[in-house]
Design a protein around this motif. Structure first.
Motif, mmCIF file in Angstrom:
data_model
loop_
_atom_site.group_PDB
_atom_site.id
_atom_site.type_symbol
_atom_site.label_atom_id
_atom_site.label_comp_id
_atom_site.label_asym_id
_atom_site.label_seq_id
_atom_site.Cartn_x
_atom_site.Cartn_y
_atom_site.Cartn_z
ATOM 1 N N MET A 1 0.741 10.217 7.268
ATOM 2 C CA MET A 1 1.144 10.106 5.853
ATOM 3 C C MET A 1 2.652 10.276 5.741
ATOM 4 S SD MET A 1 -0.309 9.968 2.705
ATOM 5 C CE MET A 1 0.435 10.042 1.077
ATOM 6 N N THR A 2 3.229 9.360 5.046
ATOM 7 C CA THR A 2 4.678 9.419 4.854
ATOM 8 C C THR A 2 5.021 10.635 3.999
ATOM 9 O OG1 THR A 2 4.385 7.072 4.605
ATOM 10 C CG2 THR A 2 6.601 7.891 4.395
ATOM 11 N N TRP A 45 2.551 1.564 -2.163
ATOM 12 C CA TRP A 45 1.223 1.412 -1.547
ATOM 13 C C TRP A 45 1.343 1.458 -0.032
ATOM 14 C CZ3 TRP A 45 -1.347 2.722 -5.334
ATOM 15 C CH2 TRP A 45 -1.333 2.105 -6.572
ATOM 16 N N THR A 46 2.427 0.843 0.507
ATOM 17 C CA THR A 46 2.615 0.878 1.957
ATOM 18 C C THR A 46 2.830 2.310 2.431
ATOM 19 O OG1 THR A 46 3.674 -1.257 1.738
ATOM 20 C CG2 THR A 46 3.899 -0.168 3.844
ATOM 21 N N ALA A 47 3.667 3.051 1.691
ATOM 22 C CA ALA A 47 3.933 4.439 2.070
ATOM 23 C C ALA A 47 2.655 5.261 2.011
ATOM 24 C CB ALA A 47 4.999 5.038 1.152
ATOM 25 N N MET A 48 1.725 4.907 1.117
ATOM 26 C CA MET A 48 0.463 5.640 1.014
ATOM 27 C C MET A 48 -0.605 5.046 1.928
ATOM 28 S SD MET A 48 0.423 6.181 -3.096
ATOM 29 C CE MET A 48 -0.664 7.584 -3.249
ATOM 30 N N GLU A 49 -0.186 4.079 2.767
ATOM 31 C CA GLU A 49 -1.068 3.450 3.758
ATOM 32 C C GLU A 49 -2.209 2.674 3.110
ATOM 33 O OE1 GLU A 49 -2.139 6.083 6.878
ATOM 34 O OE2 GLU A 49 -0.104 6.814 7.139
ATOM 35 N N ALA A 50 -2.003 2.165 1.905
ATOM 36 C CA ALA A 50 -2.985 1.289 1.259
ATOM 37 C C ALA A 50 -2.499 -0.146 1.447
ATOM 38 C CB ALA A 50 -3.126 1.632 -0.219
ATOM 39 N N TYR A 51 -2.668 -0.659 2.694
ATOM 40 C CA TYR A 51 -2.018 -1.931 3.031
ATOM 41 C C TYR A 51 -2.635 -3.113 2.299
ATOM 42 C CZ TYR A 51 -0.065 1.024 6.617
ATOM 43 O OH TYR A 51 0.568 2.041 7.263
ATOM 44 N N ASN A 145 -12.472 -2.931 8.779
ATOM 45 C CA ASN A 145 -11.691 -2.711 7.559
ATOM 46 C C ASN A 145 -12.629 -2.341 6.414
ATOM 47 O OD1 ASN A 145 -9.950 -2.642 5.445
ATOM 48 N ND2 ASN A 145 -9.169 -4.719 5.678
#
Lengths: 327, 117
Positions: A1-2, A45-51, A145
């Motif tokens: 997690m960022t 969203w990328t930082a929260m890993e919701a790609y 996925n």
């Protein structure tokens, strides 16, 4: 997690951009700011890993909707050039009070919400929803996925009607804007005679189309799926149309085809559901597609459904662009 | 700190510096054409430095290859987009500002097809 502070910094940028959109007197500026808003959201969203969400936000929010908004501004003849068109807006006291009270109530409501990423939050522990998805999705479908499994299988109804919404948008645009005359050929000296644009188009459009197809068909294995891939496919058409002109683009991909494709995608989706019914299962319960190996049935169902979504989304985006870009 | 980490830091720092200076340039330059120039520098040089830094950080492998492809596509599309913007401005009748003619923009010329290439 960022680190959390990156997300919080980006959220602050989002707030600033949102205020900028509201304050902008010029609709073109507001549209571009909305594009920036979406791009920053995609970063969050990328930082929260919701790609999956990030890809959708970047392709739909920052990409195609900015273009469609600007097209609509040109089409409706809005004054996109003038900036100081009105003096300071009149403030309606009742409206202001309603807005402030609603905002305060919403802010008060967030105090009871669990913290971001809290593993004990109700949404993460419900035994028949989140826990079931997390514990059983791999076993039931063999698809890595989980986002795609939830979207295309567990919540297949939801996604089917989302596809219908997209299709309905195209119907509305067709009914309101479609004209029967073909688009005019661009004047000589336009972009299609410029080596820079022609070379750029020839070197990128094939890759854009290949990537869009990849995103549609590989949603089970990585981020992506029908919605994102469909928009990327449409982006390939848009680049071609911007450089070579609408007439050439419509010769390459006749509107008749995209009309059929938009409906066909929804038909494929609903058809998979009906096929499940006929094979003795429930509507959109893909297990029925392969009695011997339900996981294989799930994979087949999801692949077909994503293809349908991708087809509809790509054709609808192309249709809306065609109608909006037609002068 | 290993050599690769140091190289990454230097490249990312240089890329961030280019991004910052071009943002300043967009704010400070006097007219459209001189503003788009620093913006274009960030899209070419700035992103090249940042992606180079990320490639060093990723090490040889699939990620580095993907970053290289991203770099290639950005190098094709970003300058073309800048070119399209300047061309559109030129066709719209905008002319570069110079110290000599600090007056209003000259009248719109006839559609000068291909004049800028």
């Amino acid at each position: 997690m960022t680190d959390r502070w990156i997300v919080e910094l980006l959220l602050a940028v989002v707030v600033v951009t949102a205020v900028g959109v509201v304050r902008a007197r010029n609709l073109l500026v507001a549209s571009v700011l909305l594009g920036i808003y979406s791009l920053v959201m995609a970063l969050i969203w990328t930082a929260m890993e919701a790609y999956d969400v990030a890809l959708t936000e970047a392709a739909v929010g920052a990409g195609i909707s900015t273009l469609l908004l600007i097209g609509a501004l040109i089409r409706t003849g809005s004054r996109i050039g003038g900036s100081k068109e009105r003096d300071a807006p009149r403030i309606d006291k009742v409206a202001l009070a309603v807005a402030v009270l609603t905002g305060a109530a919403l802010a008060y409501g967030t105090l009871d919400m669990p913290a971001i990423g809290d593993p004990t939050a109700p949404v993460h522990v419900h035994p028949k929803v989140a826990r079931h998805y997390i514990d059983r999705s791999m076993e039931e479908t063999h698809v890595p996925n989980m986002v795609t499994v939830v979207l295309a299988s567990y919540r297949g109804y939801d996604t089917m009607f989302e596809t219908c919404v997209v299709f309905t948008a195209a119907l509305g645009v067709m009914v309101l804007l479609r004209r029967r005359r073909p688009p005019a050929e661009p004047a000589p000296g336009e972009m299609r005679e410029q080596a820079i644009f022609v070379v750029m188009t020839r070197m990128t459009v094939p890759f854009v189309l290949a990537y869009g197809s990849y995103v549609i068909t590989h949603g089970e294995l990585g981020p992506g799926g029908g919605f994102q891939g469909g928009v990327i496919l449409a982006a390939g058409y848009l680049i071609y149309a911007l450089v070579y002109g609408l007439a050439a683009a419509q010769r390459a991909l006749p509107p008749r085809l995209t009309d059929v494709g938009a409906g066909l995608g929804v038909l494929i989706y609903a058809g998979v559901g009906v096929a499940c019914l006929l094979l003795g299962g429930d509507f959109l319960a893909y297990d029925a597609l392969n009695q011997a190996d339900p996981a294989k049935g799930q994979q087949l169902g999801m692949t077909l459904v994503e293809l349908g979504v991708g087809l509809t989304v790509a054709c609808v985006m192309v249709t809306i662009f065609n109608e909006v870009a037609q002068p | 700190m290993t050599g690769a980490e140091l190289l990454t830091a230097v490249l990312l720092g240089a890329g961030a510096f280019v991004a910052l200076t071009s943002a300043l340039g967009v704010l400070r330059m006097p007219d459209f054409f001189s503003r788009i120039h620093p913006a274009g520098e960030n899209e070419s040089l700035g992103q090249t430095l940042i992606i180079a830094g990320l490639i060093v950080a990723a090490g040889p492998g699939g990620t580095a290859l993907k970053l290289l492809l991203v770099w290639g596509f950005l190098m094709m599309t970003a300058p073309a987009a800048t070119h399209a913007l300047t061309r559109a401005a030129w066709q719209d009748g905008r002319r570069p500002w110079s110290r000599d003619d600090d007056g209003p923009a000259p009248p719109t010329p006839p559609r000068a097809g291909g004049a800028s290439t």
